[in-house]
Design a protein around this motif. Structure first.
Motif, PDB file in Angstrom:
ATOM      1  N   THR A 241       0.758  -1.553  -0.162  1.00  0.00           N
ATOM      2  CA  THR A 241       0.191  -0.362   0.198  1.00  0.00           C
ATOM      3  C   THR A 241       0.581   1.318  -0.604  1.00  0.00           C
ATOM      4  OG1 THR A 241       0.011  -0.273   2.286  1.00  0.00           O
ATOM      5  CG2 THR A 241      -1.660  -1.140   1.137  1.00  0.00           C
ATOM      6  N   LYS A 242       2.538   1.574   0.722  1.00  0.00           N
ATOM      7  CA  LYS A 242       3.111   2.008   0.480  1.00  0.00           C
ATOM      8  C   LYS A 242       3.125   3.133  -0.616  1.00  0.00           C
ATOM      9  CE  LYS A 242       6.753   4.315   2.591  1.00  0.00           C
ATOM     10  NZ  LYS A 242       8.658   4.640   4.125  1.00  0.00           N
ATOM     11  N   LEU A 249       0.648   9.493  -6.958  1.00  0.00           N
ATOM     12  CA  LEU A 249       2.027  10.974  -7.536  1.00  0.00           C
ATOM     13  C   LEU A 249       2.696  11.216  -9.530  1.00  0.00           C
ATOM     14  CD1 LEU A 249       4.102  12.999  -3.891  1.00  0.00           C
ATOM     15  CD2 LEU A 249       1.667  13.110  -5.507  1.00  0.00           C
ATOM     16  N   SER A 256      11.681   9.388  -6.744  1.00  0.00           N
ATOM     17  CA  SER A 256      11.917  10.644  -5.846  1.00  0.00           C
ATOM     18  C   SER A 256      11.997  10.186  -4.633  1.00  0.00           C
ATOM     19  CB  SER A 256      11.762  11.906  -6.912  1.00  0.00           C
ATOM     20  OG  SER A 256      10.912  12.311  -5.734  1.00  0.00           O
ATOM     21  N   MET A 257      10.845   9.617  -4.491  1.00  0.00           N
ATOM     22  CA  MET A 257      11.187   9.516  -2.648  1.00  0.00           C
ATOM     23  C   MET A 257      11.062   8.454  -2.041  1.00  0.00           C
ATOM     24  SD  MET A 257       6.885  11.654  -1.848  1.00  0.00           S
ATOM     25  CE  MET A 257       5.715  10.029  -3.173  1.00  0.00           C
ATOM     26  N   GLY A 258      12.680   7.593  -2.861  1.00  0.00           N
ATOM     27  CA  GLY A 258      13.290   6.755  -2.932  1.00  0.00           C
ATOM     28  C   GLY A 258      11.970   5.359  -3.101  1.00  0.00           C
ATOM     29  N   ARG A 307      -4.464   1.943   1.722  1.00  0.00           N
ATOM     30  CA  ARG A 307      -4.841   2.145   3.493  1.00  0.00           C
ATOM     31  C   ARG A 307      -6.230   1.199   3.777  1.00  0.00           C
ATOM     32  NH1 ARG A 307      -0.804   5.158   6.759  1.00  0.00           N
ATOM     33  NH2 ARG A 307      -1.562   6.324   5.219  1.00  0.00           N
TER      34      ARG A 307
ATOM     35  N   MET B  81      16.387   5.483  -1.216  1.00  0.00           N
ATOM     36  CA  MET B  81      16.353   5.587   0.078  1.00  0.00           C
ATOM     37  C   MET B  81      16.648   6.237   0.864  1.00  0.00           C
ATOM     38  SD  MET B  81      12.967   5.642   0.456  1.00  0.00           S
ATOM     39  CE  MET B  81      11.837   3.604   0.939  1.00  0.00           C
ATOM     40  N   ALA B  84      16.741   9.754  -0.961  1.00  0.00           N
ATOM     41  CA  ALA B  84      15.456  10.997  -0.634  1.00  0.00           C
ATOM     42  C   ALA B  84      15.403  11.869   0.842  1.00  0.00           C
ATOM     43  CB  ALA B  84      14.207   9.757  -1.017  1.00  0.00           C
ATOM     44  N   LEU B 108       2.863  11.633   1.918  1.00  0.00           N
ATOM     45  CA  LEU B 108       3.793  11.320   1.315  1.00  0.00           C
ATOM     46  C   LEU B 108       5.487  11.407   0.581  1.00  0.00           C
ATOM     47  CD1 LEU B 108       1.303  10.468  -2.096  1.00  0.00           C
ATOM     48  CD2 LEU B 108       1.518   8.859  -0.278  1.00  0.00           C
ATOM     49  N   TYR B 111       8.257   9.628   3.538  1.00  0.00           N
ATOM     50  CA  TYR B 111       8.050   7.869   2.423  1.00  0.00           C
ATOM     51  C   TYR B 111       9.246   7.828   3.408  1.00  0.00           C
ATOM     52  CZ  TYR B 111       7.690   4.537  -0.849  1.00  0.00           C
ATOM     53  OH  TYR B 111       7.859   3.167  -1.164  1.00  0.00           O
ATOM     54  N   PRO B 112      10.260   7.855   2.684  1.00  0.00           N
ATOM     55  CA  PRO B 112      11.643   8.155   3.525  1.00  0.00           C
ATOM     56  C   PRO B 112      11.694   7.572   5.036  1.00  0.00           C
ATOM     57  CG  PRO B 112      11.957  10.079   2.181  1.00  0.00           C
ATOM     58  CD  PRO B 112      10.432   9.769   1.722  1.00  0.00           C
ATOM     59  N   THR B 114       8.698   6.625   6.820  1.00  0.00           N
ATOM     60  CA  THR B 114       8.383   5.838   7.718  1.00  0.00           C
ATOM     61  C   THR B 114       8.161   4.528   7.035  1.00  0.00           C
ATOM     62  OG1 THR B 114       6.616   5.873   5.438  1.00  0.00           O
ATOM     63  CG2 THR B 114       5.882   7.496   7.569  1.00  0.00           C
ATOM     64  N   GLY B 115       7.836   4.024   8.140  1.00  0.00           N
ATOM     65  CA  GLY B 115       8.350   1.950   7.582  1.00  0.00           C
ATOM     66  C   GLY B 115       7.104   1.551   6.369  1.00  0.00           C
ATOM     67  N   TRP B 116       6.645  -0.001   6.543  1.00  0.00           N
ATOM     68  CA  TRP B 116       6.356  -0.729   5.364  1.00  0.00           C
ATOM     69  C   TRP B 116       5.183  -0.113   5.287  1.00  0.00           C
ATOM     70  CZ3 TRP B 116       1.850  -3.535   5.663  1.00  0.00           C
ATOM     71  CH2 TRP B 116       1.095  -3.400   6.945  1.00  0.00           C
ATOM     72  N   SER B 117       4.429   0.521   6.052  1.00  0.00           N
ATOM     73  CA  SER B 117       2.538   0.567   5.351  1.00  0.00           C
ATOM     74  C   SER B 117       2.561   2.036   5.698  1.00  0.00           C
ATOM     75  CB  SER B 117       1.340   0.210   6.794  1.00  0.00           C
ATOM     76  OG  SER B 117       1.815   1.117   8.049  1.00  0.00           O
ATOM     77  N   GLY B 118       3.770   3.007   5.828  1.00  0.00           N
ATOM     78  CA  GLY B 118       3.422   4.330   5.934  1.00  0.00           C
ATOM     79  C   GLY B 118       2.951   5.339   6.726  1.00  0.00           C
ATOM     80  N   ARG B 160       5.024  19.024   0.140  1.00  0.00           N
ATOM     81  CA  ARG B 160       5.297  17.702   0.098  1.00  0.00           C
ATOM     82  C   ARG B 160       6.925  17.711  -0.052  1.00  0.00           C
ATOM     83  NH1 ARG B 160       7.281  14.574  -2.039  1.00  0.00           N
ATOM     84  NH2 ARG B 160       8.034  15.801  -3.942  1.00  0.00           N
ATOM     85  N   GLN B 164       9.602  15.721   3.290  1.00  0.00           N
ATOM     86  CA  GLN B 164      11.123  15.030   3.148  1.00  0.00           C
ATOM     87  C   GLN B 164      11.888  15.273   4.290  1.00  0.00           C
ATOM     88  OE1 GLN B 164      10.543  13.693  -1.449  1.00  0.00           O
ATOM     89  NE2 GLN B 164      12.264  12.790  -0.713  1.00  0.00           N
TER      90      GLN B 164
END
Lengths: 367, 365
Positions: A241-242, A249, A256-258, A307, B81, B84, B108, B111-112, B114-118, B160, B164
């Motif tokens: 989901t992430k 986007l 760009s966010m990894g 999610r 990662m 980012a 969002l 993103y770089p 947070t964990g797997w679920s964001g 946004r 980051q």
């Protein structure tokens, strides 16, 4: 001045109210899913009283022994196939719509159903000749989809197309290019099917077209493959989901966010192949559920957050498939309608609504 | 305070690699550095290599040769990662996204982190709110992206990028879709962001005026792919601005720091008046109409006068005298009485200004 402050407060309240509404809606759809599941067991060509249905499910012997056979061997696997198949198609459609940022994408956008029909067409139209007229006869008597050969052929066909798409996609940066490639592969396989149909006996063509109608009538043996595969693929999609949210986007921002685009894309294509491929193999190409449910879900939950959308599509897709299956079996009659035409009749208006009114709601077409 | 550069390149060549062929080099030998606390504007004519440089610096496109260091480490040594967390990007293309709130979009950016679920932690939430506040978009937080104007969307996208928590914020033409007040607002926001300790902002931009007024440093490509770097004023004094952008009918006015359309010369006028705003704007208007102001030996004199708080313009030559109560009337009169000079010129003169034919002859046709 006062008015704007009031509006602001209203907005804030809406915002907060929203996150509170989501679990309630989720509960509602879960209950609706179980309701339709039960209804699908109770309703059908043979009238079985509600009490009998439950006693069969609880393992007791009902008054009429034929009800046990009908429920355990026909209706229960059918309802399970509908619930899980619908969920699988809806989630697969959601993944493809997000990956390709296209509101009309669905689980079959990469040629999965075309590949499957080519596989089935080859088996039924070409090799069906071996057993001459007995094959269609046999297929009809045992339930066409009961044939494991057909399921395997469909799965090989859809996997082959997806392998090609996946292989080519590793060398391509743009998702739009992959989308177009998938469509083109679809056209090629469809035209091969048309050629096969053109040179086949009407008997075999009829058997083939019965497969294309789609049905959730499956046996327990198939359920034992269908359900675990779908559960695993659904869990895998929830784990993604992430990156799926990041893809909202666009590819550039997501990278760009990894996020690794090629890896995420491969995962998504494989999961879609599992979800849509296995359903198509056992139930045939079921139209529109996969395209329509994600839109409904985004509209109901008013979010694009995966999610919420992945579990939402699971519940809503399962529920709608059960509903469609119920209609297709025309309760109280001995007739059944082709499942795909029922799902199309339910799904197409949703798409039309999205195209005509999606923008007017101020939230844009739901991509 | 100013330590190592956040981005530095040594002998960098940028361009496009093509299969089985020599790479196309857009620009070579680039030795540039982006220091903490700087706002750098990258400018240049279309097709000179702005986007190629930006895409190369953020690692979206491989370089032809040379090295890029990001925060003291080779760019190629970063995982996606890790990168980012140091560098965030705002791209040119507009995002069209439905059913998503500004707050969700800014989230969002975590993103770089947070964990797997964001799922956002308390710290992540604070960073999102801080980012929205830093770009002045607090009140947009709960609004849907599709309801926002272009300027508001751009603010959210910058927030946004900020969420980051990067050392370097790179923006590819962040002002492209906006009208002038919004362009200036975005630049003000970016300037304030670049003042954060240990952070630098790099952006490409088309509007020279705005770049000259806001940037700490300008990176400039000219048509040949030659690269210049320096304070805006230095580049103006070196004359590189003019040579990079000039074309028929447009030239760079190094006194004003802007590009102006060169109208056809109509002659000289004297302008008399106090040193006030009326004087400045009258001289602008006269220059726009093609007159040069040189207060001696002219046939035509214009005097700005004031009676009881009303400004009027008095025109006089050897024989005539007229009063006008607006600049428009004055200019219209001038073009009627003196416009013939321009009108009778040979047609070949028009072809010198193909793209500005209309503006070059605004009156007298």
């Amino acid at each position: 001045m006062k008015k704007t402050e009031k509006q602001k407060v209203n907005k804030e309240m809406q915002f907060k109210g929203h996150s509170q509404r989501t679990p309630l809606l989720m509960m509602f759809f879960l209950i609706a899913l179980f309701f339709f599941f039960a209804l699908d067991l109770v309703l059908g060509s043979v009238n079985i009283p509600l009490g009998d249905t439950f006693s069969v499910l609880l393992g007791k012997v009902p008054l009429d022994e034929s009800s046990e056979v009908i429920i355990m061997n026909l209706r229960l696997p059918r309802a399970l196939a509908a619930a899980f198949g619908g969920a699988a198609l809806a989630v697969a459609g959601l993944l493809m719509q997000t990956l390709f940022r296209n509101p009309l994408a669905g689980p079959f956008i990469l040629g999965i159903s075309s590949g499957a029909s080519l596989g089935v067409a080859i088996i039924v139209l070409l090799f069906g000749g071996v057993s001459a007229a007995t094959l269609p006869q046999m297929l009809r008597s045992t339930g066409f989809l009961g044939s494991a050969t057909v399921a395997i052929a469909a799965f090989i066909g859809s996997s082959a197309v997806l392998m090609i798409v996946l292989f080519v996609s590793r060398k391509i940066d743009s998702n739009v290019t992959i989308l177009i490639l998938g469509l083109m592969f679809g056209y090629i396989t469809d035209s091969l099917v048309t050629v096969l149909i053109h040179f086949s006996d009407p008997e075999k063509v009829k058997a083939f077209s019965e497969w294309t109608f789609g049905t959730f009538d499956v046996r327990w043996a198939e359920i034992s493959i269908l359900v675990p595969v779908i559960i695993i693929a659904l869990i895998l999609s929830f784990l993604l989901t992430k990156p799926l949210n990041a893809l909202l986007l666009g590819e550039e921002y997501a990278t760009s966010m990894g996020m690794s685009l090629s890896r995420t894309r491969s995962y998504l294509i494989v999961i879609t192949a599992l979800l849509a491929g296995i359903v198509t193999a056992f139930c045939g190409p079921i139209a529109f559920l996969g395209v329509a449910v994600p839109h409904l879900c985004k509209g109901v939950f008013v979010t694009a957050d995966h999610r919420i959308l992945v579990p939402g599509c699971t519940l809503l897709g399962g529920g709608l498939a059960l509903f469609a299956d119920m209609i297709a079996h025309l309760p109280g009659s001995n007739l059944t309608l082709p499942l795909s035409s029922v799902t199309s009749m339910l799904g197409a208006p949703v798409i039309i609504w999205v195209i005509l009114y999606g923008n007017k709601l101020g939230r844009g077409v739901s991509v | 305070m100013k330590g190592t550069p956040l981005i530095s390149t040594s002998d960098l060549s940028i361009g496009y690699k093509r299969r089985n062929r020599e790479p196309t080099i857009v620009s070579g030998n680039l030795n540039l550095s982006l220091m903490p606390g700087e706002l750098v504007c990258l400018i240049g004519p279309n097709g000179a290599g702005k986007s190629t440089l930006i895409r190369t610096l953020i690692g979206m496109q491989p370089c032809i040769s040379g090295d890029i260091h990001l925060a003291g480490k080779l760019l190629n040594d970063f995982t996606a990662m890790e990168k980012a967390r140091v560098l965030s990007v705002v791209v040119t293309s507009q995002v069209s996204i439905s059913h998503f709130r500004a707050f969700d979009v800014v989230s969002l950016g975590r993103y770089p982190h947070t964990g797997w679920s964001g799922t956002l932690s308390e710290k992540d939430r604070q960073m999102v709110s801080y980012s929205l506040a830093a770009v002045g978009a607090n009140e947009l937080s709960s609004r849907y992206m599709s309801e926002l104007s272009d300027g508001e969307k751009q603010k959210v996208m910058i927030a946004r990028g900020l969420a980051q928590d990067p050392a370097v914020l790179v923006l590819d033409e962040p002002t492209a879709f906006l009208d002038i007040p919004h362009k200036i607002e975005i630049m003000r926001i970016l300037k304030s962001l670049s003042r954060h300790p240990g952070r630098a902002v790099l952006l490409s931009i088309h509007d020279l005026d705005i770049a000259v007024r806001t940037a700490d440093k300008i990176w400039l490509f000219n048509r040949k792919g030659e690269f210049y770097s320096g304070a805006p004023e230095d580049l103006i004094l070196q004359g590189v601005f003019g040579s990079a952008f000039e074309m028929g009918g447009v030239h760079f006015d190094s006194k004003k720091g802007t590009f102006i359309i060169s109208p056809e010369k109509k002659g000289n006028v004297s302008l008399i008046g106090e040193d006030n705003t009326e004087y400045i704007w009258t001289s602008h208007a006269l220059e726009r109409a093609g007159y040069t102001i040189c207060n001696s030996n002219t046939n035509v004199t214009i005097e700005i006068q004031n009676s009881n708080g009303d400004t009027f313009w008095r025109y006089f030559n050897h024989a005539d005298e007229h009063d006008f109560y607006s600049i428009a009337d004055l200019i219209q009169f001038l073009s009627k009485t003196h416009g013939n000079d321009g009108f009778q010129k040979p047609l070949s003169d028009y072809s010198r200004y193909p793209e500005f034919g209309q503006e070059a002859f605004p009156e007298g046709q």
